[in-house]
Design an enzyme around this catalytic site. Structure first.
Site, PDB file in Angstrom:
ATOM      1  N   ALA A 127     -46.349  53.156 -46.095  1.00 59.34           N
ATOM      2  CA  ALA A 127     -46.724  53.767 -45.057  1.00 59.34           C
ATOM      3  C   ALA A 127     -46.710  52.944 -43.479  1.00 59.34           C
ATOM      4  O   ALA A 127     -47.400  52.098 -43.489  1.00 59.34           O
ATOM      5  CB  ALA A 127     -48.345  54.336 -45.301  1.00 59.34           C
ATOM      6  N   GLU A 130     -46.677  57.433 -38.093  1.00 59.06           N
ATOM      7  CA  GLU A 130     -48.100  57.939 -37.645  1.00 59.06           C
ATOM      8  C   GLU A 130     -47.624  59.313 -36.907  1.00 59.06           C
ATOM      9  O   GLU A 130     -46.719  59.366 -36.491  1.00 59.06           O
ATOM     10  CB  GLU A 130     -48.812  57.015 -36.830  1.00 59.06           C
ATOM     11  CG  GLU A 130     -49.125  55.548 -37.604  1.00 59.06           C
ATOM     12  CD  GLU A 130     -50.161  54.827 -36.725  1.00 59.06           C
ATOM     13  OE1 GLU A 130     -50.335  55.274 -35.594  1.00 59.06           O
ATOM     14  OE2 GLU A 130     -50.338  53.672 -37.430  1.00 59.06           O
ATOM     15  N   GLY A 132     -48.283  59.802 -33.973  1.00 59.17           N
ATOM     16  CA  GLY A 132     -47.745  59.415 -32.701  1.00 59.17           C
ATOM     17  C   GLY A 132     -46.657  58.311 -32.601  1.00 59.17           C
ATOM     18  O   GLY A 132     -46.387  57.786 -31.613  1.00 59.17           O
ATOM     19  N   GLY A 134     -43.036  57.553 -34.693  1.00 59.41           N
ATOM     20  CA  GLY A 134     -41.988  57.734 -35.776  1.00 59.41           C
ATOM     21  C   GLY A 134     -40.781  57.005 -35.539  1.00 59.41           C
ATOM     22  O   GLY A 134     -40.732  55.541 -35.988  1.00 59.41           O
ATOM     23  N   ARG A 244     -30.998  52.068 -46.135  1.00 64.70           N
ATOM     24  CA  ARG A 244     -29.865  52.425 -45.506  1.00 64.70           C
ATOM     25  C   ARG A 244     -28.572  52.466 -46.220  1.00 64.70           C
ATOM     26  O   ARG A 244     -27.679  53.191 -45.547  1.00 64.70           O
ATOM     27  CB  ARG A 244     -29.835  51.746 -44.089  1.00 64.70           C
ATOM     28  CG  ARG A 244     -31.093  52.140 -43.413  1.00 64.70           C
ATOM     29  CD  ARG A 244     -31.084  51.936 -41.947  1.00 64.70           C
ATOM     30  NE  ARG A 244     -32.270  52.493 -41.262  1.00 64.70           N
ATOM     31  CZ  ARG A 244     -32.738  51.847 -40.154  1.00 64.70           C
ATOM     32  NH1 ARG A 244     -32.495  50.752 -39.555  1.00 64.70           N
ATOM     33  NH2 ARG A 244     -33.834  52.276 -39.695  1.00 64.70           N
ATOM     34  N   GLY A 341     -21.541  84.500 -51.125  1.00 64.33           N
ATOM     35  CA  GLY A 341     -22.876  84.773 -51.203  1.00 64.33           C
ATOM     36  C   GLY A 341     -23.501  84.260 -52.455  1.00 64.33           C
ATOM     37  O   GLY A 341     -24.794  83.853 -52.285  1.00 64.33           O
ATOM     38  N   GLU A 364     -36.016  57.414 -42.749  1.00 61.98           N
ATOM     39  CA  GLU A 364     -35.595  55.936 -42.858  1.00 61.98           C
ATOM     40  C   GLU A 364     -34.718  55.939 -41.777  1.00 61.98           C
ATOM     41  O   GLU A 364     -33.491  54.963 -41.755  1.00 61.98           O
ATOM     42  CB  GLU A 364     -34.879  55.389 -44.119  1.00 61.98           C
ATOM     43  CG  GLU A 364     -35.932  55.832 -45.140  1.00 61.98           C
ATOM     44  CD  GLU A 364     -35.774  55.282 -46.320  1.00 61.98           C
ATOM     45  OE1 GLU A 364     -34.840  54.311 -46.474  1.00 61.98           O
ATOM     46  OE2 GLU A 364     -36.338  55.651 -47.415  1.00 61.98           O
ATOM     47  N   GLY A 365     -35.055  56.238 -40.458  1.00 57.63           N
ATOM     48  CA  GLY A 365     -34.082  56.205 -39.290  1.00 57.63           C
ATOM     49  C   GLY A 365     -33.367  57.381 -38.888  1.00 57.63           C
ATOM     50  O   GLY A 365     -32.435  57.495 -39.791  1.00 57.63           O
TER      51      GLY A 365
HETATM   52  C1  LIG Z   1     -39.955  63.811 -46.179  1.00 59.44           C
HETATM   53  C2  LIG Z   1     -40.001  62.594 -45.383  1.00 59.44           C
HETATM   54  C3  LIG Z   1     -40.259  61.590 -45.947  1.00 59.44           C
HETATM   55  C4  LIG Z   1     -40.690  60.349 -45.362  1.00 59.44           C
HETATM   56  N1  LIG Z   1     -41.174  59.272 -45.940  1.00 59.44           N
HETATM   57  C5  LIG Z   1     -41.612  58.103 -45.099  1.00 59.44           C
HETATM   58  C6  LIG Z   1     -42.417  57.010 -45.928  1.00 59.44           C
HETATM   59  O1  LIG Z   1     -42.474  57.197 -47.303  1.00 59.44           O
HETATM   60  N2  LIG Z   1     -42.958  56.225 -44.947  1.00 59.44           N
HETATM   61  C7  LIG Z   1     -42.820  56.233 -43.882  1.00 59.44           C
HETATM   62  O2  LIG Z   1     -43.446  55.189 -43.183  1.00 59.44           O
HETATM   63  N3  LIG Z   1     -42.147  57.206 -43.031  1.00 59.44           N
HETATM   64  C8  LIG Z   1     -41.705  58.369 -43.628  1.00 59.44           C
HETATM   65  N4  LIG Z   1     -41.094  59.115 -43.196  1.00 59.44           N
HETATM   66  C9  LIG Z   1     -41.232  59.103 -41.656  1.00 59.44           C
HETATM   67  C10 LIG Z   1     -39.744  59.317 -40.945  1.00 59.44           C
HETATM   68  O3  LIG Z   1     -39.224  57.760 -41.165  1.00 59.44           O
HETATM   69  C11 LIG Z   1     -39.922  59.643 -39.562  1.00 59.44           C
HETATM   70  O4  LIG Z   1     -39.955  61.005 -39.747  1.00 59.44           O
HETATM   71  C12 LIG Z   1     -38.443  59.457 -38.729  1.00 59.44           C
HETATM   72  O5  LIG Z   1     -38.526  57.977 -38.559  1.00 59.44           O
HETATM   73  C13 LIG Z   1     -38.626  60.098 -37.406  1.00 59.44           C
HETATM   74  O6  LIG Z   1     -39.685  59.830 -36.692  1.00 59.44           O
HETATM   75  P1  LIG Z   1     -40.559  61.280 -36.006  1.00 59.44           P
HETATM   76  O7  LIG Z   1     -40.484  62.319 -37.520  1.00 59.44           O
HETATM   77  O8  LIG Z   1     -41.834  61.172 -35.669  1.00 59.44           O
HETATM   78  O9  LIG Z   1     -39.405  61.667 -34.899  1.00 59.44           O
HETATM   79  P2  LIG Z   1     -39.647  61.472 -33.672  1.00 59.44           P
HETATM   80  O10 LIG Z   1     -39.467  59.997 -33.493  1.00 59.44           O
HETATM   81  O11 LIG Z   1     -40.696  62.120 -32.862  1.00 59.44           O
HETATM   82  O12 LIG Z   1     -38.054  61.742 -33.097  1.00 59.44           O
HETATM   83  C14 LIG Z   1     -37.814  63.249 -32.831  1.00 59.44           C
HETATM   84  C15 LIG Z   1     -36.306  63.453 -32.336  1.00 59.44           C
HETATM   85  O13 LIG Z   1     -36.287  62.557 -30.970  1.00 59.44           O
HETATM   86  C16 LIG Z   1     -35.224  61.684 -31.428  1.00 59.44           C
HETATM   87  N5  LIG Z   1     -35.567  60.624 -30.671  1.00 59.44           N
HETATM   88  C17 LIG Z   1     -36.724  59.881 -30.395  1.00 59.44           C
HETATM   89  N6  LIG Z   1     -36.424  58.738 -29.861  1.00 59.44           N
HETATM   90  C18 LIG Z   1     -35.156  59.040 -29.019  1.00 59.44           C
HETATM   91  C19 LIG Z   1     -34.531  57.947 -28.343  1.00 59.44           C
HETATM   92  N7  LIG Z   1     -34.893  56.868 -27.866  1.00 59.44           N
HETATM   93  N8  LIG Z   1     -33.256  58.437 -27.950  1.00 59.44           N
HETATM   94  C20 LIG Z   1     -32.699  59.519 -28.466  1.00 59.44           C
HETATM   95  N9  LIG Z   1     -33.309  60.121 -29.462  1.00 59.44           N
HETATM   96  C21 LIG Z   1     -34.696  60.201 -29.798  1.00 59.44           C
HETATM   97  C22 LIG Z   1     -35.267  61.384 -32.872  1.00 59.44           C
HETATM   98  O14 LIG Z   1     -33.846  60.907 -33.465  1.00 59.44           O
HETATM   99  C23 LIG Z   1     -35.511  62.843 -33.416  1.00 59.44           C
HETATM  100  O15 LIG Z   1     -34.416  63.637 -33.245  1.00 59.44           O
HETATM  101  C24 LIG Z   1     -40.682  60.174 -43.861  1.00 59.44           C
HETATM  102  C25 LIG Z   1     -40.268  61.481 -43.280  1.00 59.44           C
HETATM  103  C26 LIG Z   1     -40.099  62.773 -43.862  1.00 59.44           C
HETATM  104  C27 LIG Z   1     -39.579  64.098 -43.280  1.00 59.44           C
END
Ligand SMILES: Cc1cc2nc3c(=O)[nH]c(=O)nc-3n(C[C@H](O)[C@H](O)[C@H](O)COP(=O)(O)OP(=O)(O)OC[C@H]3O[C@@H](n4cnc5c(N)ncnc54)[C@H](O)[C@@H]3O)c2cc1C
Length: 390
Positions: A127, A130, A132, A134, A244, A341, A364-365
């Protein structure tokens, strides 16, 4: 230049293919039926049984060091195996694995967390994300405050894979707000669910789902720190880095299987008195899919090979993840189009893949973060255009 697999690689790949074909593929219709009824495709006990069968075949702990009973396979072999696993949509994975960063555990932690995870007796989750923070993981706020021999954790993590089933979490928390999270300000903790965190399941468009983890004055003894105080972010990036090249490896298997379905359908489905495959529109979808699949294959194998060379795999893994995730979304979309379909129904796994692979561009990014890494490496001169051949 030799693009062939070694005899060992071919033998391992073929053994896994035969295991998946004999033991996993026959479960597919039942998995689809259960998922249509909103039930898990495989019960934990069924997954375990399959993993133990695979163990008898000799497949246990693909990435696990031999001293822990694993196979300690090269990254290239692991990539080839994940491709075979991807050929079936049954949510199967080989057993005997633990999160790569759990090997930073000390002696006592190894007995309590690492070994039971490898043996499948305990379920972990990792984990960092958060509500706020990602993509900007360095913006995490979940706080750990020192109190005597303990640390007290407060805050929330979200989107945590296995978060609702895990017995313990590896959680990255801010331990020194005066320092940058990336440079000594954060620490990873091993926290049992019994210490008081709770989880809330999150519904997603895919099967299964992640969870939020809520920490409300959760008291954790200092002996549960993973690695060193201040090493949290570094460990987090190591955890993420591994996925990755695994994610696009998995995508290759999905792509191979789905494309074969499209080819078979194109050869048998007739419209206007002829198989649809005689139409150039269909032929081009097949040609583009095969070409992109092949391009993704070599990007992915090169990323895995870079890991095996002991070089920094970040640049090549980011390219493999970015291209592989995009490729499989485009490919599955075309395979659905070829099926018309029928492709949209829940009789076939295509709509399931369509929902599943959308995640590959996010977790994962995100695509955007991979592009950021690739371009930054080039703009700052860390990497030469052309990589190894430059
Ligand atoms: C099913 C699932 C499983 C997951 N498993 C894990 C886990 O096991 N552990 C864990 O820690 N996390 C986990 N995650 C979290 C995941 O890694 C994040 O959702 C991901 O990194 C994106 O963060 P965010 O959702 O906050 O999107 P945000 O960071 O809010 O981004 C929203 C959009 O804005 C874009 N963006 C943000 N900043 C920029 C920038 N500087 N330039 C251009 N575009 C930008 C992003 O690419 C995205 O398209 C999981 C997520 C999902 C959906």
């Amino acid at each position: 230049m030799d693009f062939a697999l070694s005899d060992e690689e071919r033998a391992v790949r073929d053994t896994v293919r035969s295991f998946i074909t004999k033991e996993v593929v026959p479960l597919e219709q039942e998995v689809l039926r259960r998922e249509r009824a909103h039930q898990p495709g495989l019960e934990p006990g069924e997954l375990r049984e399959l993993q133990l069968k695979a163990r008898k075949f000799g497949f246990w702990g693909l990435s696990t060091p031999q001293e822990y009973g694993g196979m300690d396979l090269s990254a290239v072999l692991q990539s080839l195996i994940w491709t075979e696993v991807g050929r079936s949509f049954v949510p199967f994975r080989f057993g005997g694995e633990a999160d790569n960063i759990l090997y930073y555990a000390d002696e006592a932690q190894r007995a309590e967390f690492l070994i039971p995870t490898i043996e499948g007796e305990r379920i972990s989750c990792f984990a960092i994300t958060e509500p706020g923070a990602g993509s900007d993981a360095a913006n995490i706020k979940l706080r750990a405050r020192r109190d005597g021999d303990d640390w007290v954790l407060n805050g929330e993590k979200t989107f945590i894979t296995n978060g609702h089933d895990a017995d313990f979490t590896i959680v990255v928390a801010v331990t020194d707000p005066d320092k940058d999270v990336r440079a000594g300000g954060s620490t990873a903790f091993l926290v049992d669910r019994s210490m008081g965190w709770r989880s809330e399941f999150i519904q997603t468009m895919g099967e299964g789902g992640p969870a939020s983890l809520i920490f409300d004055d959760v008291r954790v003894p200092a002996r549960n720190i993973l690695g060193e105080v201040g090493q949290g972010f570094e460990l987090g990036m190591k955890w993420i880095g591994r996925g990755r090249y695994i994610i696009p490896s998995h995508a290759l298997g999905i792509g191979e299987r789905a494309l074969q379905m499209a080819i078979d359908h194109a050869n048998t489905r007739e419209t206007f008195g002829r198989p649809i495959g005689v139409n150039q529109a269909i032929q081009w979808m097949i040609a583009d899919s095969e070409t992109e699949l092949e391009a993704a294959r070599w990007l992915t194998l090169r990323a895995a090979w870079t890991v095996d060379q002991g070089e920094d795999p970040r640049h090549s893994s980011s390219m493999a993840k970015l291209y592989g995730a995009g490729m499989i979304n485009r490919l599955v979309d075309r395979v659905m189009q070829v099926h018309g379909g029928m492709g949209y129904t829940r009789e076939l796994p295509i709509e399931r893949w369509y929902r599943q692979v959308r995640l590959f561009r996010i977790f994962e990014g995100t695509d955007e973060m991979q592009r950021l890494i690739i371009s930054r490496d080039l703009l700052r001169g860390y990497t030469k255009i052309g990589g190894h051949l430059a």
